[in-house]
Design a protein around this motif. Structure first.
Motif, PDB file in Angstrom:
ATOM      1  N   VAL A  65      -9.658   5.514  -3.257  1.00 53.71           N
ATOM      2  CA  VAL A  65      -8.563   4.541  -3.129  1.00 53.71           C
ATOM      3  C   VAL A  65      -8.785   3.402  -4.128  1.00 53.71           C
ATOM      4  O   VAL A  65      -9.916   2.959  -4.342  1.00 53.71           O
ATOM      5  CB  VAL A  65      -8.507   3.966  -1.692  1.00 53.71           C
ATOM      6  N   GLU A  88      -2.455  -1.163  -3.226  1.00 48.66           N
ATOM      7  CA  GLU A  88      -3.467  -0.221  -2.745  1.00 48.66           C
ATOM      8  C   GLU A  88      -2.852   1.176  -2.853  1.00 48.66           C
ATOM      9  O   GLU A  88      -1.847   1.464  -2.213  1.00 48.66           O
ATOM     10  CB  GLU A  88      -3.830  -0.551  -1.294  1.00 48.66           C
ATOM     11  N   ASP A 141     -10.971  -2.460  -7.202  1.00 53.44           N
ATOM     12  CA  ASP A 141     -12.112  -1.877  -6.496  1.00 53.44           C
ATOM     13  C   ASP A 141     -11.772  -0.411  -6.240  1.00 53.44           C
ATOM     14  O   ASP A 141     -10.749  -0.104  -5.619  1.00 53.44           O
ATOM     15  CB  ASP A 141     -12.313  -2.646  -5.180  1.00 53.44           C
ATOM     16  N   ARG A 153      -8.065  -0.453  -4.829  1.00 51.32           N
ATOM     17  CA  ARG A 153      -7.599  -1.690  -4.199  1.00 51.32           C
ATOM     18  C   ARG A 153      -7.504  -2.743  -5.300  1.00 51.32           C
ATOM     19  O   ARG A 153      -8.517  -3.093  -5.917  1.00 51.32           O
ATOM     20  CB  ARG A 153      -8.556  -2.137  -3.099  1.00 51.32           C
ATOM     21  N   CYS A 154      -6.283  -3.205  -5.537  1.00 54.89           N
ATOM     22  CA  CYS A 154      -6.061  -4.137  -6.654  1.00 54.89           C
ATOM     23  C   CYS A 154      -5.663  -5.504  -6.119  1.00 54.89           C
ATOM     24  O   CYS A 154      -4.796  -5.601  -5.245  1.00 54.89           O
ATOM     25  CB  CYS A 154      -4.927  -3.634  -7.548  1.00 54.89           C
ATOM     26  N   THR A 155      -6.291  -6.532  -6.665  1.00 56.56           N
ATOM     27  CA  THR A 155      -5.911  -7.905  -6.306  1.00 56.56           C
ATOM     28  C   THR A 155      -5.809  -8.728  -7.586  1.00 56.56           C
ATOM     29  O   THR A 155      -6.321  -8.321  -8.633  1.00 56.56           O
ATOM     30  CB  THR A 155      -6.976  -8.568  -5.382  1.00 56.56           C
ATOM     31  N   MET A 196      -0.781  -7.651  -5.466  1.00 53.03           N
ATOM     32  CA  MET A 196      -1.852  -6.736  -5.055  1.00 53.03           C
ATOM     33  C   MET A 196      -1.256  -5.355  -4.813  1.00 53.03           C
ATOM     34  O   MET A 196      -0.033  -5.206  -4.717  1.00 53.03           O
ATOM     35  CB  MET A 196      -2.561  -7.237  -3.803  1.00 53.03           C
ATOM     36  N   ARG A 241       0.861  -1.201   0.000  1.00 51.21           N
ATOM     37  CA  ARG A 241       0.000   0.000   0.000  1.00 51.21           C
ATOM     38  C   ARG A 241       0.887   1.236   0.000  1.00 51.21           C
ATOM     39  O   ARG A 241       1.769   1.356   0.852  1.00 51.21           O
ATOM     40  CB  ARG A 241      -0.887   0.009   1.253  1.00 51.21           C
TER      41      ARG A 241
END
Ligand code: UD1
Length: 416
Positions: free
Chosen positions: A142, A108, A137, A144-146, A106, A81
């Motif tokens: 923000v 953020e 998302d 949020r990547c996965t 991932m 992050r």
């Protein structure tokens, strides 16, 4: 707050070595997150580079910077992050997104806000990353990547050859499963430099004859040693300063090929150019001719970053020059300040019509953005009397030793 005091009217003369390219160094620093130990030579000493190093520290890397060489080593124990304050410290921090996803699977990050050149959206970055298997998302500013099924290769066509989106795809795809074909990719020299760095570290990136980029995912990247290409924008800025002051300079450590769309405009304005393998000599006439019509385009077209300082040349040239900005919405923000110096410029949307005047008067001005700030300095170097330039932190983002380099060429500029 530091300011520049500039006394105009001295023709710039002498020789200057141009530093490494900011726009190549930043994505290469992001790419170093994917590697073991990287030694990056000719890395310019800029506030944007310092901001990129801070982000790397946060992401689990140690870095050192000595005399133009930045060493980056992934040591682990970092976060996926990036805090908002670090994202905001550098406009182009979004280029870290692909690298963080490649490293951690991932990421953020906060959404980059609007910037001084217009809204600067990242829709193309996100659409391309989604094709590579990234779930994104977006909420509360923000991202949020996965990657629930891991990163995989894909066939992607960019709606516009965005430099940043191309870099993010390269960074995320080089460790993905399978092959990625990126069509309508950006072709800037900084893209090629990023590919050279990644390939030296073990990636498999090729440029197809149709301009698309083929990236075959590999298991891991090792470290490498790399020399950043010369900064073509800094080169065009110093050439503009010499041209507008009726000077004569030689730039060394440059790549004239990277300026193939920009150099003819200096000739159009009446400058004489002599290019060597890595040098450019410029001799300016007493007064410049009109620059004709200058239309910014993706590379190999005329660079939007070179536009601002060349508009300052046009402000003092004989006759009318027309600029058409096709890349960024708000790239004429410094024009108001130029008009206060006595320039005759009309801006309508993406078009600026510049009627050259025979003299500009020094004034108190504020830098509006990086290249706009450099453009005001260029105008002040040619103006009658003294100018005071405020908000010069914008200039430090992209020019190493800006005042000292101009002093070397005889300019009367001091940082106070
Ligand atoms: C990079 C350079 C910048 C240069 C620009 C164009 C760096 C650090 N910065 O910026 O100096 O002026 O290329 O050569 O390398 N766009 C979208 N959606 C997206 C991405 C871009 O609409 O997802 C738009 C932008 O708002 C802009 C245009 O596309 O109008 C070009 O942007 P892009 O090529 O991405 O520029 P940057 O990578 O931001």
């Amino acid at each position: 707050m530091p300011e520049y005091l500039i006394k105009g009217g001295t023709p710039l003369c002498g020789q200057l070595a141009v530093h490494g390219a900011k726009n190549a160094a930043l994505p290469i620093l992001a790419a170093a997150l994917l590697c073991g130990r990287s030694v990056i030579h000719n890395c310019p000493d800029l506030t944007d580079v310092a901001a990129a190093r801070n982000i790397l520290h946060y992401l689990g890397c140690s870095t050192t910077q000595r005399q133009g060489t930045v060493t980056v080593e992934f040591t682990g124990g970092g976060d996926y992050r990036i805090p908002d304050r670090l994202m905001r410290a550098m406009r182009s921090s979004i280029v870290f997104l692909g690298a963080v996803i490649g490293r951690y699977g991932m990421a953020e990050v906060s959404m980059p806000g609007g910037c001084e050149l217009g809204p600067r959206p990242i829709d193309m970055h996100l659409a391309a990353l989604r094709k590579l298997g990234v779930q994104i998302d977006e909420s509360g500013g923000v991202l949020r990547c996965t990657t629930p099924k891991g990163l995989h290769g894909a066939s992607i066509t960019l709606p516009f050859p965005s430099v940043g989106a191309t870099e993010n795809v390269m960074l995320a795809a080089c460790l993905a499963r399978g092959e990625t074909r990126l069509s309508n990719a950006a072709r800037e020299p900084e893209i090629t430099d990023l590919a050279d760095f990644l390939n030296a570290a073990g990636a498999d990136i090729r440029f197809a004859s149709d301009g698309s980029i083929l990236i075959t995912g590999v298991q891991a990247l090792t470290g490498c040693e790399h020399r950043v290409i010369p900064d073509r924008i800094a080169a065009s800025t110093y050439l503009s300063a010499a041209a507008v002051t009726g000077g004569e300079i030689i730039l060394t450590h440059v790549c004239p090929d990277h300026l193939s769309a920009v150099l003819p405009v200096f000739e159009e304005a009446g400058c004489t150019l002599v290019c060597g393998a890595d040098t450019i000599g410029l001799q300016a006439p007493q007064r410049l001719n009109s620059l004709g019509t200058v239309r910014t385009m993706p590379y190999p077209g005329f660079s939007t970053d070179a536009q601002s300082t060349m508009l300052s040349m046009a402000a003092l040239a004989r006759g009318t020059s027309v600029f058409i900005e096709t890349i960024f919405e708000s790239r004429y923000k410094q024009v108001g300040e130029l008009v206060r110096m006595g320039a005759n410029i009309r801006v309508e949307g993406r078009v600026a019509v510049v009627e050259g005047v025979s003299q500009l008067q020094g004034a108190v001005m504020s830098c509006t953005d990086l290249r706009g700030g450099a453009a005001l300095a260029v105008a002040a170097l040619a103006a009658k009397g003294e100018s005071r330039l405020r908000q010069i932190h914008h200039i430090a983002r992209g020019y190493e030793n800006f005042d000292l380099n101009l002093q070397k060429l005889g300019a009367q500029i001091t940082r106070v």
